[in-house]
Design an enzyme around this catalytic site. Structure first.
Site: not given
Length: 455
Positions: A262, A228, A130, A207
């Site tokens: 990230c 990723e 998201w 995750s």
């Protein structure tokens, strides 16, 4: 039923019906049928579709941006910037992408030649998060459509409005039914889709836990997967750095998207000679960040994506303090409705704490003191992640050391790390494998076919 909750107010703004098994089967049939045709379409015509999709995003920019702000809380300014980045990616692949598919002849010592050619492989399933509801998807979608694949999107449940708009943009641009489809499903439906013969490959951004699950499922089906995953990127400041610029960029690198990226700089590793000076500048700028309504143009940081995400970060901060870290400032929920958290700084985090195995997905930085470049690199590498990094130095020898020795897929020198359509993006270690974007992202989901020809 999936719910969209505005994290700035806690109010429900929409519900979305979930696909049942029959609905999923219909979508897979359409993706397969669309691929059978799309793979035969001339690459120039496929590139032309990307241009029309970019035009559709341009025409609907405000609508797209507002939906992202309402569903996951990013500031409207950053949501507009995200849509602009998507537009740039579609246009980049439309212009530069066809040349990436050129065949290459290889002379053979035994006589004759071999030709390497690139071919599409089929429908690609994308499992997406998201935090960047459009950009994360476009990183797979633009190259997938260019090369002749079709796309299936399993988006996060809280951004189904964004997911539906993305499918709408492709159809509005003249894309055929089945070329790109949103699958409003839960995570427990993913394994069966990966195993389905109509799906050729899978890509996931998310995750570490989700990556392990999808990689295991793809492995059972012997299908290509690109992952990723998380990161806890170091931001290293050496004595020769421009401290004012480094401190300014460190704030943006930590609180962009409310710290939910990230490649946010999560660990500030500062040489002891400039540690105090940097901390003073960094702290003042973190405290000056205006947190509030993400629709307000003067807001610097909106809420976290949900109350649950804010509570997760609060739990991590409590864990860090229990291990001996000090919460120097911030890291507190703000009064009133919404999933707000003030920008924070943690110091004295023990390097041997289990907490160092985690990623803080929120606007709290960790500061570490390094005696020299060797210690800075050791601290940078002393985690299981290896996504990005940022280093600040004017010393050419130090730059070379950092590029060579930091265990990460990406390093930015004297700037914060960011992604770009033209450059490969991805990490190593528990940050995943494979690459998105640039020519490398184009080739990830293609059949590299070798054709032998006699003399």
């Amino acid at each position: 039923m999936m719910k969209s909750i505005n994290p700035a107010t806690g109010e429900q703004i929409a519900t979305h019906a979930e696909l049942d098994a029959a609905g999923i089967a219909t979508k897979l049939d359409r993706a397969s049928a669309a691929f059978d045709h799309w793979r035969t379409v001339d690459v120039a015509d496929r590139a032309a579709l990307l241009v029309r999709i970019a035009d559709a995003y341009e025409a609907n920019k405000d609508r797209l941006a507002r939906m992202a702000t309402l569903e996951m809380g990013k500031t409207l300014k950053s949501a507009v910037a995200e849509v602009d980045k998507c537009i740039a990616a579609f246009r980049y692949y439309a212009k530069a992408g066809p040349a990436m598919l050129d065949s290459n002849a290889i002379p053979l010592a035994s006589g004759g030649s071999a030709t390497v050619t690139w071919l599409p492989i089929g429908p690609v399933l994308a499992v997406m998060p998201w935090n960047f509801p459009y950009w994360q998807v476009v990183r797979f979608l633009a190259p997938a459509l260019l090369v002749g694949n079709t796309g299936l999107l399993k988006h996060a449940s809280n951004v189904q409005g964004c997911a539906a708009l993305m499918e709408e943009m492709v159809l509005a641009a003249g894309g055929a039914e089945g070329l790109f489809q949103n699958l409003p499903i839960r995570s427990d439906a993913v394994a069966a889709i990966i195993a389905d013969d109509r799906v050729a490959a899978v890509t996931l951004t998310g995750s570490e836990g989700a990556g392990k699950a999808v990689a295991e499922q793809a492995g059972r089906a012997l299908k290509k997967v690109v992952l990723e995953l998380g990161g806890s990127d170091p931001f290293i400041v050496m004595p020769s750095a421009d401290l004012d610029k480094a401190a300014e960029q460190a704030v943006t690198a930590r609180i962009q998207n409310s710290g939910q990226s990230c490649i946010c700089a999560k660990r500030m590793i500062v040489h002891t000679a400039v540690y105090d000076a940097f901390l003073e500048k960094f702290s003042a700028r973190m405290q000056a960040v205006k947190t509030g309504d993400p629709l307000d143009p003067v807001t610097g940081m909106g809420p976290l994506s949900s109350a649950e995400q804010r509570d997760t970060v609060l739990g991590q901060l409590a864990e860090a303090e229990k291990a001996g870290a000090k919460l120097l400032l911030g890291g507190e929920p703000l009064p009133g409705p919404g999933a707000y958290l003030s920008p924070g700084i943690l110091t004295d985090v023990p390097l041997d704490s289990p907490f160092m195995e985690e990623e803080i997905f929120g606007p709290v930085a960790m500061l570490f003191r390094a005696a020299d470049i060797d210690e800075a690199i050791r601290i940078a590498n002393a985690i299981p992640f290896g996504l990005g990094s940022s280093v600040w130095t004017q010393d050419e020898g130090e730059k070379a050391r950092f590029v060579r020795d930091i265990a990460a897929g990406m390093t930015a020198v004297n700037q914060m790390l960011a992604s770009a359509p033209e450059a490969p993006f991805g990490g190593i270690k528990r940050s995943g494998h494979g690459r998105e974007l640039g020519p490398y992202g184009v080739h990830e989901f293609m059949n590299l076919k070798t054709v032998y020809s006699g003399a």
